[in-house]
Design an enzyme around this catalytic site. Sequence first.
Site, PDB file in Angstrom:
ATOM      1  N   SER A 132       0.795  -1.226   0.000  1.00  0.00           N
ATOM      2  CA  SER A 132       0.000   0.000   0.000  1.00  0.00           C
ATOM      3  C   SER A 132       0.827   1.276   0.000  1.00  0.00           C
ATOM      4  CB  SER A 132      -0.950   0.043   1.192  1.00  0.00           C
ATOM      5  OG  SER A 132      -0.207   0.229   2.383  1.00  0.00           O
TER       6      SER A 132
ATOM      7  N   THR B 141      -1.536   0.461  -6.334  1.00  0.00           N
ATOM      8  CA  THR B 141      -1.666  -0.047  -4.978  1.00  0.00           C
ATOM      9  C   THR B 141      -2.948   0.525  -4.385  1.00  0.00           C
ATOM     10  OG1 THR B 141      -0.477  -0.429  -2.896  1.00  0.00           O
ATOM     11  CG2 THR B 141      -0.265   1.783  -3.874  1.00  0.00           C
ATOM     12  N   TYR B 142      -3.141   0.337  -3.089  1.00  0.00           N
ATOM     13  CA  TYR B 142      -4.309   0.883  -2.408  1.00  0.00           C
ATOM     14  C   TYR B 142      -3.841   1.820  -1.303  1.00  0.00           C
ATOM     15  CZ  TYR B 142      -3.217  -2.644   1.090  1.00  0.00           C
ATOM     16  OH  TYR B 142      -2.567  -3.401   2.034  1.00  0.00           O
TER      17      TYR B 142
ATOM     18  N   ALA C  64       6.326  -2.067  -3.077  1.00  0.00           N
ATOM     19  CA  ALA C  64       6.347  -0.735  -3.703  1.00  0.00           C
ATOM     20  C   ALA C  64       7.466   0.135  -3.143  1.00  0.00           C
ATOM     21  CB  ALA C  64       5.002  -0.044  -3.517  1.00  0.00           C
TER      22      ALA C  64
END
Length: 111
Positions: free
Chosen positions: A25, A57-58, A75
């Site tokens: 995330s 991503t979130y 990430a």
Amino acid sequence: MLISVLKSKISYATVTGKDLFYVGSITIDSEIMKQANIIENEKVQVVNLNNGARLETYVIKGEPNSKTIALNGPAARRCEIGDQLFIISYAQVDPTRENIKPKLVDLKTGD
């Protein structure tokens, strides 16, 4: 049929942290999220201006007014602290809908 359009964009977000061993995330200051009309768990595209990396991503909600922009999990390998990012979200809309206005937040100028 639906089309994807720009919903929100945070420009010139500075990476303040990274946590490689978190589950994933991007953590964003909740006040910045509110300004950009982005909600927790929303899917975003992240574009790194320093190295050209792009990823999806979130969002995780960060502490308000902390200016936190932190990439987590794998990430984190796509950025360094201090890198500049564009954080972009899209919406699926009916193509006949007119006057769709994205919410733009420029952290360089404060707009």
